[in-house]
Design an enzyme around this catalytic site. Sequence first.
Site: not given
Length: 244
Positions: A20, A193, A196
């Site tokens: 991601s 967070d 990320h």
Amino acid sequence: MSSICRNMITFPRVVLFGDSITQFSFESSGWGTILAEKLVRKCDVLNRGLSGYNTRWAKIVLPRLIGKNSDTQNIVAVAIFFGANDSSIKEENPRQHIPLEEYVDNLKSMINYLKSVNIKEDKIILITPPPLEESAWEKWCLEKGYKLNRYNTSVGEYAKACGRVGSSCGVDVLDLWTLMQKENPDFSCYLSDGLHLSAMGNEFVATNLWPLLEKKVSSLPTILPLWDTVNNENPEECLQGTLD
């Protein structure tokens, strides 16, 4: 148009392959976007980020993204950026967790596959996972109904293993886990967070990856002439290439 260009323009390619953190790299001010901007008119930067993936799954899909019959001679660099999911705590996140030894084997397998399709060591960059800010990530986990499923010390073990793979295989390594904590003991500023990247984190990745990538793309010419060098009386001469 009666004349057909025989010399089709093929842009060199940089492939960003990861989880991601790579998938999100083309968002506004993302590290992939920053690199793509630097390389406009020189090569295409391809985002092959797969959110949630680990190296076990990545190893399986890599041949479908860069096939043996692909035009790999136009690939000038491949960045492999996995580990954030592999390093999950097995008891809390067994779906994504990959044992450390297998993580090492999977990275080596991907490097060997790329070499088998003529993408040599000097075109490959390994990127370690960034450090984990546990308190912020635990807050995110609790909001989703999970327990904390990662520890920064564990991420560090995977980052060190990634570095060892790079050394043993002769490929460049960007050690984000070490660099971010060395640059700023309060490395939370680099994370949105806890896991990320924030805007500052994206800038950090792009800034530190660029010197490694620049070595691989420095010889690339600007594609097509600059506008002020085009012969206005006969633009076809330099814009169409060889004609049938």
